[in-house]
Scaffold this motif. Sequence first.
Motif, mmCIF file in Angstrom:
data_model
loop_
_atom_site.group_PDB
_atom_site.id
_atom_site.type_symbol
_atom_site.label_atom_id
_atom_site.label_comp_id
_atom_site.label_asym_id
_atom_site.label_seq_id
_atom_site.Cartn_x
_atom_site.Cartn_y
_atom_site.Cartn_z
ATOM 1 N N VAL A 1 0.864 -1.177 0.000
ATOM 2 C CA VAL A 1 0.000 0.000 0.000
ATOM 3 C C VAL A 1 0.902 1.228 0.000
ATOM 4 O O VAL A 1 1.773 1.359 0.868
ATOM 5 N N PRO A 2 0.743 2.143 -0.949
ATOM 6 C CA PRO A 2 1.618 3.317 -1.014
ATOM 7 C C PRO A 2 1.374 4.267 0.147
ATOM 8 O O PRO A 2 0.284 4.300 0.744
ATOM 9 N N ALA A 3 2.386 5.055 0.447
ATOM 10 C CA ALA A 3 2.304 6.022 1.550
ATOM 11 C C ALA A 3 1.634 7.304 1.059
ATOM 12 O O ALA A 3 2.278 8.332 0.847
ATOM 13 N N VAL A 4 0.330 7.254 0.882
ATOM 14 C CA VAL A 4 -0.435 8.404 0.407
ATOM 15 C C VAL A 4 -0.700 9.344 1.586
ATOM 16 O O VAL A 4 -1.132 8.884 2.655
ATOM 17 N N PRO A 5 -0.455 10.646 1.433
ATOM 18 C CA PRO A 5 -0.726 11.580 2.537
ATOM 19 C C PRO A 5 -2.169 11.473 3.018
ATOM 20 O O PRO A 5 -3.103 11.394 2.219
ATOM 21 N N GLY A 6 -2.339 11.449 4.330
ATOM 22 C CA GLY A 6 -3.664 11.419 4.927
ATOM 23 C C GLY A 6 -4.286 10.048 5.054
ATOM 24 O O GLY A 6 -5.392 9.921 5.582
ATOM 25 N N ARG A 7 -3.568 9.001 4.614
ATOM 26 C CA ARG A 7 -4.178 7.665 4.624
ATOM 27 C C ARG A 7 -4.595 7.232 6.027
ATOM 28 O O ARG A 7 -5.653 6.628 6.217
ATOM 29 N N ALA A 8 -3.772 7.556 7.019
ATOM 30 C CA ALA A 8 -4.081 7.128 8.385
ATOM 31 C C ALA A 8 -5.302 7.844 8.963
ATOM 32 O O ALA A 8 -5.943 7.339 9.888
ATOM 33 N N GLY A 9 -5.636 9.018 8.402
ATOM 34 C CA GLY A 9 -6.743 9.785 8.959
ATOM 35 C C GLY A 9 -8.093 9.524 8.312
ATOM 36 O O GLY A 9 -9.114 10.066 8.781
ATOM 37 N N PHE A 10 -8.140 8.723 7.253
ATOM 38 C CA PHE A 10 -9.410 8.445 6.588
ATOM 39 C C PHE A 10 -10.322 7.667 7.532
ATOM 40 O O PHE A 10 -9.926 6.657 8.111
ATOM 41 N N THR A 11 -11.562 8.124 7.708
ATOM 42 C CA THR A 11 -12.463 7.512 8.687
ATOM 43 C C THR A 11 -13.266 6.340 8.137
ATOM 44 O O THR A 11 -13.944 5.648 8.892
ATOM 45 N N GLY A 12 -13.218 6.128 6.836
ATOM 46 C CA GLY A 12 -13.915 4.986 6.254
ATOM 47 C C GLY A 12 -13.089 3.724 6.334
ATOM 48 O O GLY A 12 -12.064 3.645 7.018
ATOM 49 N N ARG A 13 -13.538 2.721 5.616
ATOM 50 C CA ARG A 13 -12.871 1.424 5.597
ATOM 51 C C ARG A 13 -11.792 1.394 4.531
ATOM 52 O O ARG A 13 -11.966 1.964 3.451
ATOM 53 N N GLN A 14 -10.668 0.755 4.832
ATOM 54 C CA GLN A 14 -9.608 0.543 3.846
ATOM 55 C C GLN A 14 -9.271 -0.950 3.805
ATOM 56 O O GLN A 14 -9.180 -1.596 4.836
ATOM 57 N N LEU A 15 -9.107 -1.462 2.603
ATOM 58 C CA LEU A 15 -8.612 -2.819 2.454
ATOM 59 C C LEU A 15 -7.802 -2.914 1.172
ATOM 60 O O LEU A 15 -7.845 -2.023 0.324
ATOM 61 N N HIS A 16 -7.057 -3.969 1.080
ATOM 62 C CA HIS A 16 -6.208 -4.236 -0.077
ATOM 63 C C HIS A 16 -6.844 -5.360 -0.888
ATOM 64 O O HIS A 16 -7.721 -6.081 -0.400
ATOM 65 N N THR A 17 -6.400 -5.509 -2.135
ATOM 66 C CA THR A 17 -6.800 -6.671 -2.936
ATOM 67 C C THR A 17 -6.728 -7.942 -2.100
ATOM 68 O O THR A 17 -7.588 -8.826 -2.197
ATOM 69 N N HIS A 18 -5.702 -8.036 -1.268
ATOM 70 C CA HIS A 18 -5.461 -9.181 -0.401
ATOM 71 C C HIS A 18 -6.680 -9.512 0.456
ATOM 72 O O HIS A 18 -6.923 -10.676 0.773
ATOM 73 N N GLY A 19 -7.463 -8.485 0.826
ATOM 74 C CA GLY A 19 -8.599 -8.710 1.710
ATOM 75 C C GLY A 19 -9.955 -8.658 1.039
ATOM 76 O O GLY A 19 -10.985 -8.828 1.710
#
Length: 344
Positions: free
Chosen positions: A139-157
Amino acid sequence: MTPVRHTQVVVVGAGQAGLAAGYHLRRAGLDFAILDANAAPGGAWQHYWDGLRIFSPPAHSSLPGRPMPQQSGTEYPDAAHVVNYLSGYEKRYDLPVHRPVRVHGVDRSDERLTVRTDSGTWHSQALVMATGSWGRPFVPAVPGRAGFTGRQLHTHGYRGTSGFAGQRVVVVGGGNSGAQIAADLHAVATVRWVTRRPPRLLPDAIDGRALFEIATRRVQDDGPRISDLGDIVATAPVRAARDAGLTARPMFDRLTPAGPAWADGTVWPADTVIWCTGFRPDLAPVGLRRPGGHIPLEGGTRSIEDPRIHLLGYGDWTGPASATLIGVGRTARTAVTGITDLLH
């Protein structure tokens, strides 16, 4: 007491690459063991999403020695069909797969290789790394990624469309996984597909058969590279979503708590971000990695630093089409020929 076992060759991984290596090791008459971290047969295919289809008909998606059977009702089988095929392949050739066994490290300081696992130690004269990349999602280090309040997942999940109905979903990535997952969700959710560069779909007539033929011609330095033609196989679901209006948008600059934001100030509120941003080779235990990620090889699969070690199935850098079902057999044969020469 921790068991210690001895064999001529240890293969790490029992996905398509490890099984192809096992087939050729069996034919060469060598003593070997295949160590697999999964609890069940099928390699990474058992973890893919429900709607995934392979790119080629079964006749062009087979490991050496045993054609893949047809799947009823479709020309392009799903992942579950591939899992059944790989499970049957293990049994057909009585391959010595030990699972679940996780390899923690490889000691190369002695005349023998010492493979340390969570269920004991193996000593061998040669080693085939066939772990693939499923265990190392990126997963790339996109600015603000840690602060997103929704759900995040990778293809892996990602497992399928269940739970996404009516959502606003951002799918990030311009490769085959990004295109297929965006297409998968397009009918049930509001999808915004974003890519760093405009995605290039291969011509509709090109499937895995043509890709393998192109890769074969490249071995002979005759014909175009696959990347000259496009990046994404236009499977039937991808074509249907494209024809229904699915298009890619430029990559956003950052994630806000509400969703992605672009440089012009546009923010798109989203419920979920799915990172289809690829994987990295799962090679940490062998200790040969170099800056840039790839291990220097010769002869297609053999480590320059330690010729006892072969890498199999990680992409074109370990042999053209070596990450495909049909392509890995050729590079597995090359690897086993090299191991046989080394041991004799």
